[in-house]
Each structure stands twice: as C-alpha cells, then as structure tokens.
Scaffold this active site. Sequence first.
Site, mmCIF file in Angstrom:
data_model
loop_
_atom_site.group_PDB
_atom_site.id
_atom_site.type_symbol
_atom_site.label_atom_id
_atom_site.label_comp_id
_atom_site.label_asym_id
_atom_site.label_seq_id
_atom_site.Cartn_x
_atom_site.Cartn_y
_atom_site.Cartn_z
ATOM 1 N N THR A 79 5.547 -2.983 7.822
ATOM 2 C CA THR A 79 6.319 -4.194 8.101
ATOM 3 C C THR A 79 5.635 -5.026 9.177
ATOM 4 O OG1 THR A 79 8.365 -3.057 7.516
ATOM 5 C CG2 THR A 79 8.567 -5.084 8.801
ATOM 6 N N HIS A 116 3.021 -6.952 7.520
ATOM 7 C CA HIS A 116 3.577 -8.101 6.800
ATOM 8 C C HIS A 116 3.801 -9.270 7.765
ATOM 9 C CE1 HIS A 116 4.200 -6.639 2.739
ATOM 10 N NE2 HIS A 116 4.770 -5.531 3.190
#
Length: 347
Positions: free
Chosen positions: A40, A43
């Site tokens: 994450t 990202h």
Amino acid sequence: MTIAVRYSAARTLDTAPSHGSPPGPGEVELAPAYVGICGTDLHIFHGDMDARVQTPAVLGHEMSGRVVRVGPGIEGWQPGDAVTVMPLRWDATCPACRAGHQHICQHLDFIGIDSPGAMQQRWTVPAHTLIRLPDSLALDRAALVEPTAVAVHDVGRAGVRDGEKVVVVGGGPVGILIALVARAAGAEVRVAELSAHRRRLAEELGLTVWNPAEDDMPTLLREWTGEAGADVSFEVSGAAGGVDTAVDVLGVRGRLCLVAIHPRPREINLHRFFWRELTLVGARLYDRSDFEHAVALVADGTIPAERLISKVVPLTQAPAAFEALESGGDVMKILVDCTDASQGAAA
C-alpha cells in the site's frame, strides 16, 4: 526536534523535521522503532492514491515501538511499554460499525494513509489502537505483526480448515504470511509465484512452490488433489493472470479469497463460478483478535519474521528504500529503523 518521512507527490519522498505535541486525552505518544514498507505504501509512492492522501503525508503503518508519554486519563500504559498499533480509527456510528464491522467502517481513518503514520521518530495515536507486545519479542520482528494480522484475517475470511488444500497465488510478503498461517491452521499449502527469489525463500520456509511460467500446474494440481481441485485459493498477486489462476485451481464449492488490491476492474470466469458453485470473498484489514493472534504467531516463531526481513535502513534512507522495492530484485521486506537516522544495517 525529530525527523519524519513525508510523501508530497508521485515518486517524491523527503525527510524533514517534525514537531511533536503532548498527547491529549485518550492519546499516547510513541517512539517508533521499526516500520515496514508495504504494498500500500508503494501504491501511495506511485501516486495511485493521491485522491485519498493529503500531502505532505507521513507514511507507515507496519510498526513496533515503545510508549513515551500518555495523555490525561490513560490507564494501563506507561513509558517503556513495547507496542504495535492497529492503525484503524472508526466513527462507531455508520451502518458497518453498528453491524459490528468497525474495521471496515464506512468513514474509516486508516492511520498512515488517511492521517499521519509511523515513519517518524515520535508518533501520537489513540490509546485504543495499541496492542501490547511481549518483552521477549524483538522489536524488528514485531514490525511484522501488522502484515501477519492481515494474513490471519484472510485465512479466517476464507474459512480454512484442518486438512484442506490451499493455493496461494503470489509469494510476496503477504502471500508467504498467508501460506504460513494457513499451514499453522492445518492446511496443505502450495504457493504459485513467478519470482525465483521469492520461490527460493518460500522453499526455505518449508513451503511447496509452483512456477506458473514453467510448471505444468494442471497436472500438479490433479496429482495433489486427486483431480478434485483446491478447497481454497488466495489471490495475492494483483495481476490479471493471478485472478485466472486463483479461479482455475478451485474444485467444486471452492472458495476464492481476494486479498490483493486491483487498481482496475478485472475479467473473471463467471461460468466457472456457476459450474462449480464457487464462492468469492473479499478480505480487508483485521480486528483486534487478528492482531492478538498475530502477536502470538510471531512471538512463538510460527512466523519466522527474521527470515522475511531483507534489509533494515535508517530513517534518512527511507526514500531510497522505496525505490529499491519498486525496482524489484531480491528483496522481501524492508524495515525503516526510526531510532537510527544515520546508519543502516543488514538484517
């Protein structure tokens, strides 16, 4: 004065002074020790979550550390306590919360994404997010409790039972943790992974690994399951081909647990869902019981956390660590040492 790692735009991280403030009512100030960089975080680094992340943003939610100060009215915690953080703040009023699903609150504040995270030398969080760590657990290993809690939740969502045959598609950190947690639950596990480095590590951990690019997986699957197919699959790769594999390996009434974040819609073979009466379940985040189970698994060595840590870098080298993870290579989990702003160390 302390230091924090901040994200300001796609592929732009820097380190900057941060100014802490005394913890208020219901809050605790922590000194993060180690913070893991996860998918994450990557990202966010790529700019994929700019619509959600308010810049400049302090990243990081996989952490371990110690209590420094407690706010007014806090009981049960004192300076020096070893902790990790379940980085969720929910509103307790939305339909999801009222139904008992606070971890997927419809207005969830995921701390480290929606609000400042752990990649700093001082961090103030709500006291209710703290998870106690045993004194015997080294803090570098404890930084893997949060991703282990993800794996515990995933295995629970899939309903994995003793003796079932499980295929994990994707052998990155979370995929390996899912495989280890499923094995600890009594399942027979196979991991499908393209990376030679990740396959080698999985094999060193005693897992059986398939290479989708070279192995005859349909034949291997038939031989392993007696032509029945797997009971459960986990899609952890985030790739379109991984979705196909996770569907294809399942037998009649098999369960597919979707773990990876897919940034765009994927095609899926719905006819196979109809024909074999398959089930698809999503798995997101965790609750306190998942975290407590994860602490036990890391503390007793069921999760060999030290084997998954590829490198430890000082706080000032965190931006370079993101670039190293982005480029791939022979890395699994990189930790940022928040106590060291000058020198890194191999794990």
